[in-house]
Design a protein around this motif. Sequence first.
Motif, mmCIF file in Angstrom:
data_model
loop_
_atom_site.group_PDB
_atom_site.id
_atom_site.type_symbol
_atom_site.label_atom_id
_atom_site.label_comp_id
_atom_site.label_asym_id
_atom_site.label_seq_id
_atom_site.Cartn_x
_atom_site.Cartn_y
_atom_site.Cartn_z
ATOM 1 N N GLY A 67 15.279 -80.474 22.029
ATOM 2 C CA GLY A 67 13.983 -79.240 22.657
ATOM 3 C C GLY A 67 14.712 -77.923 22.384
ATOM 4 N N LYS A 68 14.919 -77.318 20.777
ATOM 5 C CA LYS A 68 14.750 -76.228 21.122
ATOM 6 C C LYS A 68 13.912 -76.032 19.520
ATOM 7 N N VAL A 69 12.484 -76.247 19.755
ATOM 8 C CA VAL A 69 12.186 -75.999 18.998
ATOM 9 C C VAL A 69 10.540 -75.891 19.903
ATOM 10 N N ARG A 70 10.091 -74.673 19.114
ATOM 11 C CA ARG A 70 8.818 -73.956 20.140
ATOM 12 C C ARG A 70 7.469 -73.905 19.354
ATOM 13 N N TRP A 71 6.853 -74.947 19.720
ATOM 14 C CA TRP A 71 5.733 -75.339 18.848
ATOM 15 C C TRP A 71 4.243 -74.808 18.727
ATOM 16 N N LYS A 72 3.729 -73.628 19.112
ATOM 17 C CA LYS A 72 2.702 -73.019 19.597
ATOM 18 C C LYS A 72 3.324 -72.455 18.867
ATOM 19 N N LEU A 160 14.067 -65.255 6.174
ATOM 20 C CA LEU A 160 13.430 -64.667 6.611
ATOM 21 C C LEU A 160 13.005 -64.708 8.419
ATOM 22 N N VAL A 161 12.593 -65.801 8.676
ATOM 23 C CA VAL A 161 11.904 -65.986 9.935
ATOM 24 C C VAL A 161 12.315 -66.166 11.041
ATOM 25 N N VAL A 162 14.138 -66.342 11.064
ATOM 26 C CA VAL A 162 14.903 -66.555 11.394
ATOM 27 C C VAL A 162 15.142 -64.801 12.440
ATOM 28 N N PRO A 163 15.350 -64.232 11.732
ATOM 29 C CA PRO A 163 15.293 -62.638 12.310
ATOM 30 C C PRO A 163 14.041 -61.920 12.461
ATOM 31 N N ALA A 164 12.798 -62.762 12.411
ATOM 32 C CA ALA A 164 11.838 -62.457 13.107
ATOM 33 C C ALA A 164 11.743 -62.934 13.907
ATOM 34 N N LEU A 165 11.996 -63.887 14.620
ATOM 35 C CA LEU A 165 11.320 -64.375 15.688
ATOM 36 C C LEU A 165 12.124 -64.583 16.308
ATOM 37 N N VAL A 166 13.735 -63.420 16.160
ATOM 38 C CA VAL A 166 14.186 -63.061 16.956
ATOM 39 C C VAL A 166 14.024 -61.408 17.442
ATOM 40 N N THR A 167 13.508 -60.827 16.510
ATOM 41 C CA THR A 167 13.675 -59.179 16.233
ATOM 42 C C THR A 167 12.308 -58.983 17.023
ATOM 43 N N VAL A 168 11.249 -59.823 16.429
ATOM 44 C CA VAL A 168 9.229 -59.706 17.057
ATOM 45 C C VAL A 168 9.100 -60.742 17.594
ATOM 46 N N LEU A 169 9.876 -61.541 17.564
ATOM 47 C CA LEU A 169 8.895 -62.286 18.793
ATOM 48 C C LEU A 169 10.332 -62.357 20.248
ATOM 49 N N ALA A 170 11.397 -61.950 20.019
ATOM 50 C CA ALA A 170 12.062 -62.466 21.073
ATOM 51 C C ALA A 170 12.575 -63.392 21.682
ATOM 52 N N PHE A 171 13.051 -64.193 20.458
ATOM 53 C CA PHE A 171 12.931 -65.152 20.926
ATOM 54 C C PHE A 171 14.946 -65.723 20.749
ATOM 55 N N GLU A 172 15.696 -65.902 21.621
ATOM 56 C CA GLU A 172 17.133 -66.630 21.376
ATOM 57 C C GLU A 172 17.362 -67.326 20.347
ATOM 58 N N MET A 173 18.101 -66.575 19.796
ATOM 59 C CA MET A 173 18.867 -67.333 18.404
ATOM 60 C C MET A 173 18.718 -69.113 18.224
ATOM 61 N N GLN A 174 19.028 -69.849 18.431
ATOM 62 C CA GLN A 174 18.875 -71.084 19.402
ATOM 63 C C GLN A 174 17.684 -71.491 19.313
ATOM 64 N N ALA A 175 16.318 -71.298 19.598
ATOM 65 C CA ALA A 175 15.550 -71.336 19.754
ATOM 66 C C ALA A 175 14.841 -71.347 18.344
ATOM 67 N N ALA A 176 15.324 -69.751 17.897
ATOM 68 C CA ALA A 176 14.525 -68.733 16.467
ATOM 69 C C ALA A 176 15.161 -70.282 15.147
ATOM 70 N N VAL A 177 15.820 -70.634 15.462
ATOM 71 C CA VAL A 177 16.781 -71.864 14.661
ATOM 72 C C VAL A 177 15.916 -73.022 14.202
ATOM 73 N N GLY A 178 15.907 -73.566 14.990
ATOM 74 C CA GLY A 178 14.836 -74.966 15.156
ATOM 75 C C GLY A 178 13.655 -74.856 15.135
ATOM 76 N N THR A 179 13.424 -73.613 15.961
ATOM 77 C CA THR A 179 11.672 -73.220 15.687
ATOM 78 C C THR A 179 11.163 -72.625 13.917
ATOM 79 N N SER A 180 12.077 -71.778 13.414
ATOM 80 C CA SER A 180 12.146 -71.831 12.458
ATOM 81 C C SER A 180 11.856 -72.850 10.798
ATOM 82 N N LEU A 181 12.946 -74.556 11.360
ATOM 83 C CA LEU A 181 12.560 -75.531 10.318
ATOM 84 C C LEU A 181 11.333 -75.629 10.489
ATOM 85 N N LEU A 182 10.517 -76.156 11.131
ATOM 86 C CA LEU A 182 9.180 -76.034 11.133
ATOM 87 C C LEU A 182 8.119 -75.311 10.134
#
Length: 254
Positions: A67-72, A160-182
Amino acid sequence: MSALVLALVAGGVVGLALGALGGGGSVLAVPALIYLLGFTPAAATTASLIVVTATSLTALYAHARAGKVRWKAGALFAAAGLLPAAAAGAVAARLPQPVLTCAFAVVAGFAAVRMLRSGRAGDGAGEEPGAAVVRPVKAAGTGAGLGALTGLIGVGGGFLVVPALVTVLAFEMQAAVGTSLLVVSANSLASLATRGATAHGLDWALIAPFAGAAILGGWDGRRLAAKVTGTLLRRIFAVLLLAVAAFMLVDALI
């Protein structure tokens, strides 16, 4: 140490980084392929995309089950980056090798500094899944830029996706890690589509075990990510990127 053993060891480390951090696979795979296995920079970037695509897809499955992927948000990032990744991949094939190496090092160093300066933003230890607000314009714009960089320097873009999700979209790190893989999977496939010519003549006897070890390492990395805090993961990630970037930049300029 034989080339096969080096390929297995390097692949395991790449997979561990990708599974635990959602990125860093290519930033480790490219120098490993060049300096340990004797690939040219052009061949190394193509081979790394093959390895990272296979590894990120398997790691994505594991993170999705947790459950660590933000699909949208991930789909929006990926869709925005597909065309830029393909176009930049075609341009990269015509650039001199030292230019590609320097560009790779500079981008990796920039991403590392940004993550170190982000403080505790995105750690999100108490944040509920889905709490981050997806900002379509920011997500699409950032995704397009990252897609172009993916195609240009031959990496999946997770670092680059991980820090972008963390800093631009305010994702927590675990969700950023999973979503970046997509996003990594989609961008890598798009970039590979423009690099078909460079895939001929690759040493598959080394790439196959490298990819296999990376896939296995990715599963271990996912378990590591579940046990380590987001802040520590981010710091490890940033220090690793800085070290690799400095080494490659010095090597390219000397």
